[in-house]
Design a protein around this motif. Structure first.
Motif, PDB file in Angstrom:
ATOM      1  N   PRO A   9      18.300   0.926 -57.817  1.00 36.73           N
ATOM      2  CA  PRO A   9      18.333   1.218 -56.306  1.00 36.73           C
ATOM      3  C   PRO A   9      17.773   2.271 -55.721  1.00 36.73           C
ATOM      4  CG  PRO A   9      20.421   0.488 -57.344  1.00 36.73           C
ATOM      5  CD  PRO A   9      19.478   0.783 -58.537  1.00 36.73           C
ATOM      6  N   PHE A  10      17.716   3.266 -56.586  1.00 35.39           N
ATOM      7  CA  PHE A  10      17.267   4.663 -56.206  1.00 35.39           C
ATOM      8  C   PHE A  10      16.624   5.661 -57.477  1.00 35.39           C
ATOM      9  CE2 PHE A  10      21.836   4.835 -56.057  1.00 35.39           C
ATOM     10  CZ  PHE A  10      22.259   5.882 -56.905  1.00 35.39           C
ATOM     11  N   TYR A  52      18.453  12.384 -55.046  1.00 35.77           N
ATOM     12  CA  TYR A  52      18.202  10.932 -55.262  1.00 35.77           C
ATOM     13  C   TYR A  52      17.244  10.488 -54.161  1.00 35.77           C
ATOM     14  CZ  TYR A  52      22.524  10.514 -58.029  1.00 35.77           C
ATOM     15  OH  TYR A  52      23.565  10.348 -58.843  1.00 35.77           O
ATOM     16  N   GLN A  54      12.054   2.576 -55.736  1.00 35.23           N
ATOM     17  CA  GLN A  54      13.053   1.326 -56.162  1.00 35.23           C
ATOM     18  C   GLN A  54      12.329   0.299 -57.070  1.00 35.23           C
ATOM     19  OE1 GLN A  54      14.618  -0.312 -52.514  1.00 35.23           O
ATOM     20  NE2 GLN A  54      15.254   1.634 -51.624  1.00 35.23           N
ATOM     21  N   HIS A 108      20.009  13.330 -50.840  1.00 37.62           N
ATOM     22  CA  HIS A 108      19.595  11.929 -50.733  1.00 37.62           C
ATOM     23  C   HIS A 108      18.137  12.064 -50.011  1.00 37.62           C
ATOM     24  CE1 HIS A 108      23.030   9.669 -52.427  1.00 37.62           C
ATOM     25  NE2 HIS A 108      23.459  10.983 -52.347  1.00 37.62           N
ATOM     26  N   TYR A 142      16.762   8.211 -47.168  1.00 33.98           N
ATOM     27  CA  TYR A 142      18.315   7.314 -46.947  1.00 33.98           C
ATOM     28  C   TYR A 142      18.243   6.008 -46.222  1.00 33.98           C
ATOM     29  CZ  TYR A 142      23.352   6.473 -47.746  1.00 33.98           C
ATOM     30  OH  TYR A 142      24.493   5.843 -48.046  1.00 33.98           O
ATOM     31  N   ARG A 154      17.342   2.693 -47.893  1.00 34.39           N
ATOM     32  CA  ARG A 154      18.418   2.133 -49.031  1.00 34.39           C
ATOM     33  C   ARG A 154      18.916   0.903 -49.162  1.00 34.39           C
ATOM     34  NH1 ARG A 154      21.155   3.563 -44.838  1.00 34.39           N
ATOM     35  NH2 ARG A 154      22.947   3.120 -44.080  1.00 34.39           N
ATOM     36  N   HIS A 168      15.558   7.354 -52.347  1.00 40.10           N
ATOM     37  CA  HIS A 168      15.819   5.968 -52.144  1.00 40.10           C
ATOM     38  C   HIS A 168      14.684   5.029 -51.222  1.00 40.10           C
ATOM     39  CE1 HIS A 168      20.435   6.065 -52.080  1.00 40.10           C
ATOM     40  NE2 HIS A 168      19.928   7.556 -51.852  1.00 40.10           N
ATOM     41  N   LYS A 203      22.173  13.392 -46.695  1.00 32.79           N
ATOM     42  CA  LYS A 203      21.286  12.466 -46.582  1.00 32.79           C
ATOM     43  C   LYS A 203      20.024  12.659 -45.448  1.00 32.79           C
ATOM     44  CE  LYS A 203      24.970   9.741 -48.579  1.00 32.79           C
ATOM     45  NZ  LYS A 203      25.668  10.933 -48.923  1.00 32.79           N
ATOM     46  N   ASP A 246      24.934   1.646 -50.132  1.00 34.02           N
ATOM     47  CA  ASP A 246      25.304   3.140 -49.463  1.00 34.02           C
ATOM     48  C   ASP A 246      25.885   4.005 -50.590  1.00 34.02           C
ATOM     49  OD1 ASP A 246      24.850   1.959 -47.187  1.00 34.02           O
ATOM     50  OD2 ASP A 246      26.832   1.201 -46.704  1.00 34.02           O
TER      51      ASP A 246
END
Length: 226
Positions: free
Chosen positions: A89-90, A76, A83, A169, A172, A175, A78, A185, A178
């Motif tokens: 969001p990610f 993921y 975005q 992630h 992070y 982000r 972020h 992360k 959360d």
């Protein structure tokens, strides 16, 4: 919208050259040489390419196959660019070799965008999308491609979820929500930056895996010299 002999979608206006954001179907110009290189080069039927997964954009103009059962990594991201570009969001990205993909339809119907230079010409790295429905297809890097698992047929099956399970992630601290899933992360690139505490969001100094490995290798070499 109509289709040409290859099944590629074309606007009713038609037989004009595509919009500047599209790749087009010409192959005679120097700027068209990307079509003969991975990941866009079409695999011949005689080649050893066994399709494990299939994917497509929202309108179906762009369709592809994947020969690898699992991505090299699934993450993921972020970062604020992802975005904005995904309106989410990610970004969920799965890393593959460029030779792992075969476009079976619509590789002439692609558009590009370089968020750094804000350019729509094809140069690396860049983001690739369907030129018609604008579905993000992949991020093309200099050596790898990042595909988006939600385009994969069967991603909601137990096999799909297992194969594309997220490992970590990235970016992070940027982000907007959360995600407390117990996955590592990172402050920046996964495996190349410090970790971030999932509960507090604070950077964990000295936790960079790449720096740790390099430090251990230097120490090992120093011990051998002694």
């Amino acid at each position: 919208m109509t289709e040409d002999k290859e099944g590629n979608k074309r606007s009713e206006e038609g037989k004009k050259e595509p919009h500047q954001h599209q790749s087009g179907n010409r192959t005679d110009r120097p700027e068209d040489q990307w079509k003969f290189r991975a990941p866009y080069k079409i695999h011949d039927k005689g080649e050893n390419f066994e399709a494990k997964w299939k994917g497509k954009c929202h309108c179906g103009a762009v369709q592809y196959e994947l020969s690898r059962e699992k991505p090299l990594a699934s993450k993921y991201c972020h970062c604020t660019t992802c975005q904005r570009m995904h309106g989410a969001p990610f970004q969920w990205a799965a890393i593959f070799h460029k030779t792992d993909i075969n476009f079976v339809r619509g590789h002439h119907d692609l558009g590009w965008y370089d968020p750094t230079a804000k350019s729509t010409t094809h140069h690396l790295p860049c983001k690739v999308q369907c030129a018609y429905c604008r579905t993000p297809i992949m991020d093309e890097g200099r050596n790898m491609i990042l595909l988006f698992p939600t385009l994969i047929e069967g991603i909601n099956t137990p096999e799909g979820k297992k194969a594309f399970e997220v490992e970590s992630h990235m970016f992070y601290p940027q982000r907007v929500m959360d995600v407390k899933d117990g996955k590592p992360k990172y402050k920046g690139l996964a495996g190349e930056s410090n970790l971030v505490d999932e509960e507090t969001g604070e950077e964990i100094e000295g936790s960079n895996p790449k720096e740790k490995k390099e430090g251990e290798e230097k120490k090992e070499k120093g011990e051998k010299k002694e």
